[in-house]
Scaffold this motif. Structure first.
Motif, short mmCIF file in Angstrom:
data_model
loop_
_atom_site.label_atom_id
_atom_site.label_comp_id
_atom_site.label_asym_id
_atom_site.label_seq_id
_atom_site.Cartn_x
_atom_site.Cartn_y
_atom_site.Cartn_z
N VAL A 95 58.36 27.34 73.47
CA VAL A 95 58.44 28.26 74.61
C VAL A 95 57.04 28.59 75.10
O VAL A 95 56.76 28.59 76.30
CB VAL A 95 59.19 29.55 74.22
N GLU A 96 56.13 28.85 74.17
CA GLU A 96 54.74 29.16 74.53
C GLU A 96 54.08 27.98 75.23
O GLU A 96 53.27 28.16 76.13
CB GLU A 96 53.95 29.53 73.29
N GLN A 97 54.42 26.76 74.86
CA GLN A 97 53.78 25.57 75.40
C GLN A 97 54.27 25.19 76.79
O GLN A 97 53.55 24.53 77.53
CB GLN A 97 53.96 24.40 74.44
N VAL A 98 55.47 25.59 77.18
CA VAL A 98 56.01 25.21 78.50
C VAL A 98 56.29 26.44 79.36
O VAL A 98 57.10 26.40 80.27
CB VAL A 98 57.29 24.34 78.39
N GLU A 99 55.58 27.51 79.10
CA GLU A 99 55.80 28.78 79.76
C GLU A 99 55.79 28.71 81.28
O GLU A 99 56.52 29.42 81.95
CB GLU A 99 54.72 29.76 79.28
N ARG A 100 55.01 27.84 81.87
CA ARG A 100 54.87 27.80 83.33
C ARG A 100 55.61 26.64 83.98
O ARG A 100 55.32 26.26 85.10
CB ARG A 100 53.39 27.74 83.69
N SER A 101 56.57 26.10 83.31
CA SER A 101 57.30 24.95 83.85
C SER A 101 58.51 25.43 84.65
O SER A 101 58.68 26.61 84.91
CB SER A 101 57.76 24.04 82.71
N GLU A 102 59.38 24.49 85.01
CA GLU A 102 60.59 24.81 85.75
C GLU A 102 61.71 25.29 84.83
O GLU A 102 62.84 25.46 85.26
CB GLU A 102 61.06 23.59 86.54
N VAL A 103 61.37 25.52 83.58
CA VAL A 103 62.34 25.99 82.61
C VAL A 103 62.03 27.45 82.29
O VAL A 103 60.88 27.82 82.12
CB VAL A 103 62.27 25.16 81.31
N ARG A 104 63.06 28.26 82.26
CA ARG A 104 62.87 29.63 81.79
C ARG A 104 63.62 29.76 80.47
O ARG A 104 64.58 29.03 80.21
CB ARG A 104 63.34 30.67 82.81
N PHE A 105 63.17 30.68 79.64
CA PHE A 105 63.75 30.84 78.32
C PHE A 105 64.30 32.24 78.13
O PHE A 105 63.64 33.21 78.47
CB PHE A 105 62.71 30.54 77.23
N GLU A 106 65.50 32.32 77.60
CA GLU A 106 66.14 33.59 77.31
C GLU A 106 66.12 33.78 75.80
O GLU A 106 66.65 32.96 75.05
CB GLU A 106 67.59 33.53 77.81
N ARG A 107 65.47 34.85 75.36
CA ARG A 107 65.38 35.13 73.92
C ARG A 107 66.77 35.53 73.43
O ARG A 107 67.38 36.44 73.96
CB ARG A 107 64.38 36.24 73.66
N ILE A 108 67.25 34.85 72.40
CA ILE A 108 68.54 35.21 71.84
C ILE A 108 68.41 35.82 70.45
O ILE A 108 69.39 36.10 69.80
CB ILE A 108 69.55 34.04 71.86
N GLY A 109 67.18 36.03 70.04
CA GLY A 109 66.92 36.79 68.83
C GLY A 109 66.64 35.98 67.60
O GLY A 109 66.84 34.78 67.55
N PRO A 110 66.19 36.69 66.57
CA PRO A 110 65.96 36.03 65.29
C PRO A 110 67.29 35.73 64.61
O PRO A 110 68.21 36.53 64.68
CB PRO A 110 65.14 37.04 64.50
N VAL A 111 67.38 34.56 64.02
CA VAL A 111 68.59 34.16 63.31
C VAL A 111 68.23 33.64 61.92
O VAL A 111 67.13 33.12 61.71
CB VAL A 111 69.41 33.09 64.08
N GLU A 112 69.14 33.82 61.02
CA GLU A 112 68.99 33.27 59.67
C GLU A 112 69.45 31.82 59.71
O GLU A 112 70.52 31.53 60.24
CB GLU A 112 69.85 34.06 58.69
N LEU A 113 68.64 30.91 59.18
CA LEU A 113 69.01 29.51 59.10
C LEU A 113 69.09 29.11 57.63
O LEU A 113 68.19 29.45 56.85
CB LEU A 113 67.99 28.63 59.83
N LYS A 114 70.12 28.40 57.28
CA LYS A 114 70.32 27.97 55.90
C LYS A 114 69.10 27.16 55.42
O LYS A 114 68.62 26.28 56.12
CB LYS A 114 71.58 27.10 55.82
#
Length: 64
Positions: A29-48
């Protein structure tokens, strides 16, 4: 982190995505911040098999 560890996290993130959805962690997300893509934070998640929660973002096309 080893390459194997990165693939493990990527696999876990992909498994959480719904059909047609793209999820990513914070670093890309930090690397493509100014592109044609926007990012919606969906929060921290636990991953196995991952010690700490990973903050996930949903990728969406930016309105023009």
């Amino acid at each position: 982190m080893s390459m194997e560890g990165r693939f493990n996290i990527a696999s876990r993130i992909a498994a959480r995505a719904q059909g047609g959805e793209v999820l990513t962690s914070e670093k890309p997300v930090e690397q493509v911040e100014r592109s044609e893509v926007r990012f919606e934070r969906i929060g921290p998640v636990e991953l196995k098999g991952v010690a700490r929660p990973v903050t996930l973002y949903r990728a969406n096309q930016r309105d023009r």
